[in-house]
Design a protein around this motif. Structure first.
Motif, PDB file in Angstrom:
ATOM      1  N   GLU A 176       0.829  -1.204   0.000  1.00 41.75           N
ATOM      2  CA  GLU A 176       0.000   0.000   0.000  1.00 41.75           C
ATOM      3  C   GLU A 176       0.864   1.255   0.000  1.00 41.75           C
ATOM      4  OE1 GLU A 176      -3.998  -0.295   2.292  1.00 41.75           O
ATOM      5  OE2 GLU A 176      -2.528  -1.465   3.423  1.00 41.75           O
ATOM      6  N   ILE A 177       1.927   1.256   0.774  1.00 43.18           N
ATOM      7  CA  ILE A 177       2.803   2.423   0.826  1.00 43.18           C
ATOM      8  C   ILE A 177       3.409   2.686  -0.549  1.00 43.18           C
ATOM      9  CG2 ILE A 177       4.952   3.335   1.796  1.00 43.18           C
ATOM     10  CD1 ILE A 177       4.249   1.750   4.377  1.00 43.18           C
ATOM     11  N   VAL A 178       3.869   1.644  -1.214  1.00 48.37           N
ATOM     12  CA  VAL A 178       4.447   1.801  -2.551  1.00 48.37           C
ATOM     13  C   VAL A 178       3.409   2.375  -3.512  1.00 48.37           C
ATOM     14  CG1 VAL A 178       5.355   0.551  -4.540  1.00 48.37           C
ATOM     15  CG2 VAL A 178       6.237   0.070  -2.245  1.00 48.37           C
ATOM     16  N   ARG A 191      13.114  -1.499  -3.219  1.00 49.64           N
ATOM     17  CA  ARG A 191      13.075  -2.356  -4.410  1.00 49.64           C
ATOM     18  C   ARG A 191      11.912  -2.025  -5.339  1.00 49.64           C
ATOM     19  NH1 ARG A 191      14.609  -6.902  -0.644  1.00 49.64           N
ATOM     20  NH2 ARG A 191      12.370  -7.233  -0.339  1.00 49.64           N
ATOM     21  N   SER A 192      11.133  -1.020  -5.006  1.00 47.48           N
ATOM     22  CA  SER A 192       9.904  -0.731  -5.749  1.00 47.48           C
ATOM     23  C   SER A 192      10.145  -0.121  -7.115  1.00 47.48           C
ATOM     24  CB  SER A 192       9.022   0.222  -4.940  1.00 47.48           C
ATOM     25  OG  SER A 192       9.629   1.507  -4.853  1.00 47.48           O
ATOM     26  N   GLY A 193      11.340   0.400  -7.345  1.00 50.14           N
ATOM     27  CA  GLY A 193      11.612   1.098  -8.593  1.00 50.14           C
ATOM     28  C   GLY A 193      11.250   2.569  -8.554  1.00 50.14           C
ATOM     29  N   ALA A 194      10.722   3.042  -7.421  1.00 48.37           N
ATOM     30  CA  ALA A 194      10.381   4.459  -7.289  1.00 48.37           C
ATOM     31  C   ALA A 194      11.652   5.305  -7.299  1.00 48.37           C
ATOM     32  CB  ALA A 194       9.604   4.688  -5.996  1.00 48.37           C
ATOM     33  N   LYS A 195      11.511   6.558  -7.724  1.00 51.58           N
ATOM     34  CA  LYS A 195      12.650   7.464  -7.782  1.00 51.58           C
ATOM     35  C   LYS A 195      12.404   8.759  -7.015  1.00 51.58           C
ATOM     36  CE  LYS A 195      14.196   5.695 -12.242  1.00 51.58           C
ATOM     37  NZ  LYS A 195      14.559   6.025 -13.658  1.00 51.58           N
ATOM     38  N   MET A 226       3.014   6.035  -2.872  1.00 50.16           N
ATOM     39  CA  MET A 226       4.188   6.769  -3.340  1.00 50.16           C
ATOM     40  C   MET A 226       3.981   7.266  -4.759  1.00 50.16           C
ATOM     41  SD  MET A 226       7.261   4.405  -1.776  1.00 50.16           S
ATOM     42  CE  MET A 226       8.585   5.252  -2.635  1.00 50.16           C
ATOM     43  N   THR A 227       3.274   6.508  -5.582  1.00 56.61           N
ATOM     44  CA  THR A 227       3.059   6.919  -6.969  1.00 56.61           C
ATOM     45  C   THR A 227       2.175   8.160  -7.069  1.00 56.61           C
ATOM     46  OG1 THR A 227       1.089   5.518  -7.288  1.00 56.61           O
ATOM     47  CG2 THR A 227       3.260   4.513  -7.694  1.00 56.61           C
ATOM     48  N   LEU A 228       1.486   8.496  -5.998  1.00 57.52           N
ATOM     49  CA  LEU A 228       0.577   9.645  -5.986  1.00 57.52           C
ATOM     50  C   LEU A 228       1.186  10.857  -5.303  1.00 57.52           C
ATOM     51  CD1 LEU A 228      -2.629   7.691  -4.882  1.00 57.52           C
ATOM     52  CD2 LEU A 228      -1.833   8.144  -7.209  1.00 57.52           C
ATOM     53  N   ASN A 229       2.472  10.783  -4.934  1.00 59.41           N
ATOM     54  CA  ASN A 229       3.113  11.851  -4.181  1.00 59.41           C
ATOM     55  C   ASN A 229       4.476  12.187  -4.765  1.00 59.41           C
ATOM     56  OD1 ASN A 229       1.478  12.529  -1.496  1.00 59.41           O
ATOM     57  ND2 ASN A 229       1.203  10.357  -1.938  1.00 59.41           N
ATOM     58  N   ASP A 230       5.095  13.221  -4.195  1.00 57.43           N
ATOM     59  CA  ASP A 230       6.372  13.714  -4.710  1.00 57.43           C
ATOM     60  C   ASP A 230       7.528  13.523  -3.740  1.00 57.43           C
ATOM     61  OD1 ASP A 230       5.258  14.952  -7.187  1.00 57.43           O
ATOM     62  OD2 ASP A 230       4.161  16.143  -5.713  1.00 57.43           O
ATOM     63  N   ALA A 231       7.261  13.156  -2.510  1.00 61.38           N
ATOM     64  CA  ALA A 231       8.306  12.875  -1.527  1.00 61.38           C
ATOM     65  C   ALA A 231       7.717  11.990  -0.443  1.00 61.38           C
ATOM     66  CB  ALA A 231       8.858  14.163  -0.910  1.00 61.38           C
ATOM     67  N   LEU A 232       8.570  11.139   0.130  1.00 58.96           N
ATOM     68  CA  LEU A 232       8.154  10.242   1.207  1.00 58.96           C
ATOM     69  C   LEU A 232       9.015  10.497   2.442  1.00 58.96           C
ATOM     70  CD1 LEU A 232       6.758   7.766   2.507  1.00 58.96           C
ATOM     71  CD2 LEU A 232       8.456   6.333   1.347  1.00 58.96           C
ATOM     72  N   VAL A 233       8.354  10.735   3.570  1.00 63.14           N
ATOM     73  CA  VAL A 233       9.019  10.807   4.872  1.00 63.14           C
ATOM     74  C   VAL A 233       8.584   9.573   5.650  1.00 63.14           C
ATOM     75  CG1 VAL A 233       9.315  12.112   7.000  1.00 63.14           C
ATOM     76  CG2 VAL A 233       9.017  13.326   4.831  1.00 63.14           C
ATOM     77  N   LEU A 234       9.533   8.708   5.971  1.00 65.49           N
ATOM     78  CA  LEU A 234       9.229   7.430   6.614  1.00 65.49           C
ATOM     79  C   LEU A 234       9.887   7.347   7.980  1.00 65.49           C
ATOM     80  CD1 LEU A 234       8.122   4.498   6.465  1.00 65.49           C
ATOM     81  CD2 LEU A 234      10.266   3.862   5.331  1.00 65.49           C
ATOM     82  N   GLY A 235       9.069   7.199   9.031  1.00 68.08           N
ATOM     83  CA  GLY A 235       9.642   6.910  10.326  1.00 68.08           C
ATOM     84  C   GLY A 235       9.191   7.710  11.526  1.00 68.08           C
ATOM     85  N   PRO A 236       8.730   8.972  11.411  1.00 71.44           N
ATOM     86  CA  PRO A 236       8.376   9.721  12.621  1.00 71.44           C
ATOM     87  C   PRO A 236       7.399   8.956  13.502  1.00 71.44           C
ATOM     88  CG  PRO A 236       8.396  11.186  10.740  1.00 71.44           C
ATOM     89  CD  PRO A 236       8.555   9.788  10.191  1.00 71.44           C
ATOM     90  N   GLY A 237       7.692   8.907  14.785  1.00 68.81           N
ATOM     91  CA  GLY A 237       6.798   8.259  15.735  1.00 68.81           C
ATOM     92  C   GLY A 237       6.921   6.760  15.819  1.00 68.81           C
ATOM     93  N   THR A 238       7.897   6.160  15.119  1.00 67.66           N
ATOM     94  CA  THR A 238       8.057   4.706  15.160  1.00 67.66           C
ATOM     95  C   THR A 238       9.122   4.310  16.178  1.00 67.66           C
ATOM     96  OG1 THR A 238       9.699   4.762  13.374  1.00 67.66           O
ATOM     97  CG2 THR A 238       7.401   4.421  12.745  1.00 67.66           C
TER      98      THR A 238
END
Length: 287
Positions: free
Chosen positions: A96-98, A128-132, A101-113
């Motif tokens: 789902e996260i991947v 490994r998703s191929g996202a850039k 990602m296709t609908l956004n321009d940047a990913l911030v992963l981790g706050p609050g974990t």
């Protein structure tokens, strides 16, 4: 080593806002994180991204926190994610996260974990998703990186890591007191990423770029949630297509200068991370 100060900002202005742009063109940030014990972290990160000029924010968090977060943050779209037995993000959320990602321009992963999240599996799948798209890794997600070095190095999009000394010790198998510019540069080379080593002095290193030092912050910034705000500021700038090194440096400078202002107006200690947020827009400088 270059000092991160007003002269640096003058030499590296941000791209000016364009007339007639819509919220999608201003940049869309996906922020993934939170837990049952820290359900509000993404509120700080998401608002910081909008304060930094991004046009849209999407928050993906543990299912137990999603509704409350959405009600508290009406400007955001909120997605509920599955949790593991420890109330943290489960590995099964990667697909789902991947997709998001296709609908956004940047990913911030981790706050609050925390380290009880299934972080290594999530990072590996994303890498490994191929996202850039630009990827910022924060908080407990940094602890998983030594287990997925090959995957994160191979990720072809811009990458930013934002460790504090304890997290850097995990990344580089060293003591927290060993923090220095050279260590930051070594981490940047190891992970092929921009590294922001947060401390009383903050170093920013990117392979092939001159390293930058910010040493004018306030001790009051060493407070819960402050790093979540910093991650959001940088994420917002990344979504606006600011290059990783410049986005990291601008984020650190704005965050630090906001802390200096609050130290003068509120007190050296005792201001809250959420009080940084309204100061962000006025500190950004454009061409």
């Amino acid at each position: 080593m270059i000092a991160l100060d007003t002269a640096w900002g003058t030499a590296h202005p941000l791209p000016p806002p364009q007339e007639g742009t819509d919220k999608n063109e201003r940049g869309r940030v996906l922020t993934v994180g939170g837990s049952t014990t820290v359900p509000g972290a993404l509120l700080l990160t998401g608002e910081a991204a909008l304060r930094a000029g991004a046009g849209k924010i999407q928050l993906a968090t543990v299912s137990t926190a999603a509704l409350g977060l959405g009600l508290r943050f009406p400007e955001a779209a909120v997605y509920a994610l599955a949790i593991n037995a420890d109330g943290e993000l489960a590995a099964g959320n990667a697909r789902e996260i991947v997709h998001w990602m296709t609908l956004n321009d940047a990913l911030v992963l981790g706050p609050g974990t925390s380290q009880k999240a299934d972080g290594a599996d999530l990072i590996a799948e994303i890498a490994r998703s191929g996202a850039k798209m630009p990827l910022l890794l924060d908080a407990a997600m940094l602890h998983f990186l030594p287990r997925v070095v090959e995957e994160i190095v191979a990720y072809s999009g811009p990458k930013i890591l934002t460790p504090h000394p304890g997290e850097m010790a995990t990344l580089m198998n060293c003591a927290p007191e060993d923090i220095c510019c050279e260590l930051t540069e070594a981490a940047a080379a190891r992970f092929n990423a921009t590294v922001v080593l947060k401390s009383s002095c903050t170093w920013i290193a990117t392979p092939g770029q001159p390293s930058v030092l910010y040493d004018q912050g306030s001790p009051g910034l060493a407070t819960a949630g402050s790093g979540d705000v910093l991650a959001g500021i940088i994420g917002g700038l990344l979504a606006r297509q600011v290059p990783a090194h410049e986005a990291a440096a601008w984020g650190v400078w704005v965050h630090g200068e906001a802390g200096r202002k609050l130290a003068e107006e509120v007190g050296v200690l005792g201001f809250l991370a959420r009080e940084i947020l309204p100061l962000v827009p006025s500190l950004l400088r454009y061409e």
